[in-house]
Write an enzyme that holds these catalytic residues in place. Structure first.
Site, PDB file in Angstrom:
ATOM      1  N   ARG A 169       0.847  -1.193   0.000  1.00 62.18           N
ATOM      2  CA  ARG A 169       0.000   0.000   0.000  1.00 62.18           C
ATOM      3  C   ARG A 169       0.882   1.242   0.000  1.00 62.18           C
ATOM      4  NH1 ARG A 169      -3.212  -1.613   5.436  1.00 62.18           N
ATOM      5  NH2 ARG A 169      -4.217  -3.555   4.735  1.00 62.18           N
ATOM      6  N   ASP A 192      -2.222  -9.799   3.665  1.00 63.70           N
ATOM      7  CA  ASP A 192      -3.388 -10.192   4.448  1.00 63.70           C
ATOM      8  C   ASP A 192      -4.026 -11.382   3.748  1.00 63.70           C
ATOM      9  OD1 ASP A 192      -2.905  -8.122   6.167  1.00 63.70           O
ATOM     10  OD2 ASP A 192      -4.490  -6.818   5.401  1.00 63.70           O
ATOM     11  N   TYR A 219      -6.620 -10.445  17.720  1.00 67.67           N
ATOM     12  CA  TYR A 219      -5.874  -9.176  17.672  1.00 67.67           C
ATOM     13  C   TYR A 219      -6.806  -8.134  17.077  1.00 67.67           C
ATOM     14  CZ  TYR A 219      -2.073  -5.865  16.914  1.00 67.67           C
ATOM     15  OH  TYR A 219      -1.266  -4.752  16.956  1.00 67.67           O
ATOM     16  N   HIS A 222      -8.379  -7.857  13.311  1.00 69.10           N
ATOM     17  CA  HIS A 222      -7.803  -8.959  12.534  1.00 69.10           C
ATOM     18  C   HIS A 222      -8.611 -10.249  12.678  1.00 69.10           C
ATOM     19  CE1 HIS A 222      -4.426  -6.202  12.261  1.00 69.10           C
ATOM     20  NE2 HIS A 222      -3.882  -6.985  11.359  1.00 69.10           N
ATOM     21  N   HIS A 225      -9.088 -11.918   8.892  1.00 67.74           N
ATOM     22  CA  HIS A 225      -7.956 -12.291   8.042  1.00 67.74           C
ATOM     23  C   HIS A 225      -6.748 -12.633   8.925  1.00 67.74           C
ATOM     24  CE1 HIS A 225      -7.041  -8.010   8.834  1.00 67.74           C
ATOM     25  NE2 HIS A 225      -5.767  -8.319   8.586  1.00 67.74           N
ATOM     26  N   HIS A 227      -2.701 -11.808   9.025  1.00 71.42           N
ATOM     27  CA  HIS A 227      -1.722 -10.870   8.481  1.00 71.42           C
ATOM     28  C   HIS A 227      -0.318 -11.430   8.700  1.00 71.42           C
ATOM     29  CE1 HIS A 227       0.416  -6.928   8.057  1.00 71.42           C
ATOM     30  NE2 HIS A 227       1.142  -7.391   9.064  1.00 71.42           N
TER      31      HIS A 227
END
Length: 243
Positions: A169, A192, A219, A222, A225, A227
């Site tokens: 990103r 991810d 977490y 999250h 997904h 990470h």
């Protein structure tokens, strides 16, 4: 079908290079655009060809270990090569020779990405890898290293598909999705993972494939997904998965 055709062409090019006597002591870029090795590598070897090998075997390490891309064939590189060889049914002697390189050639596309992943999966932000925390060249190189670790992880899980929902990103893209200001996505070495296997399975498996940052269910933000990234300051947290 296209990837299979490309790999067949690459094999012809590699064999042709060997016949006409391409350099004997270092790697080279062949006509298809990727890398070939022209010597056997073992402990004590060093050079750019060792670095290229390390990129492709860095996902075959022990829990919590990270293989350096330093171009030095030491004990850790030998151990990673052994695991790679064993995983693909080759004699596991820790020496990278013709059988090992042939397997690598079979596992990569013409742009050096592993056959089951592509740059487009690691960059859904822009077309040139710019605007992140590192140069575009570095971000793209980091993404390649991440893909090879994911290829190892995919194979270890039984060659099941792994879906990537987010990779590199720029700061602008990171802001749009509400990413952390220090996100590893800005460096190009994060991914991810969604889909199946389960997020917990992915998070747990990532521990033995060279990822130093692993975040998953339990977490904050999250739960949808897993990470994975290469963070200089290792951190694992997926409480719902026992990590």
């Amino acid at each position: 079908m296209l990837r299979r055709t490309v790999r067949m062409l690459m094999s012809v090019i590699v064999m042709t290079g060997a016949i006409i006597g391409v350099g004997a002591t270092s790697g080279t870029a062949h006509a298809a655009g990727c890398y070939t090795w022209n010597r056997t590598l073992s402990e004590g070897s060093s050079g750019a060809d060792v670095t290229q090998l390390q990129i492709r075997v860095a996902g075959w390490v022990t829990s919590g270990e990270r293989l350096s891309y330093d171009g030095v064939y030491g004990a850790r590189t030998a151990a990673a090569v052994k695991k790679f060889q064993s995983a693909y049914g080759l004699p596991a002697d820790g020496v990278a020779g013709s059988q090992t390189f042939s397997k690598i050639y079979a596992l990569q596309d013409a742009d050096c990405t592993p056959v089951h992943f592509a740059y487009s999966e690691l960059n859904k932000c822009n077309s040139d890898w710019s605007g992140g925390a590192v140069s575009a060249v570095t971000a793209k190189a980091n993404a390649l290293k991440t893909m090879w670790k994911l290829e190892a992880m995919r194979h270890a899980l039984g060659d099941v598909p792994i879906t990537i929902s987010s990779g590199f990103r720029s700061y602008a893209c990171n802001s749009v999705v509400g990413g952390a200001s220090t996100s590893r996505h800005l460096y190009g070495d994060a991914a991810d993972l969604t889909g199946s296997p389960s997020f917990c399975t992915l998070a747990k498996e990532a521990r033995v494939h060279g990822f130093s940052e692993i975040l998953g269910p339990g977490y904050p933000d999250h739960n949808d997904h897993a990470h994975v990234a290469l963070d200089p300051s290792p951190y694992w947290s997926a409480p719902n998965c026992g990590i």
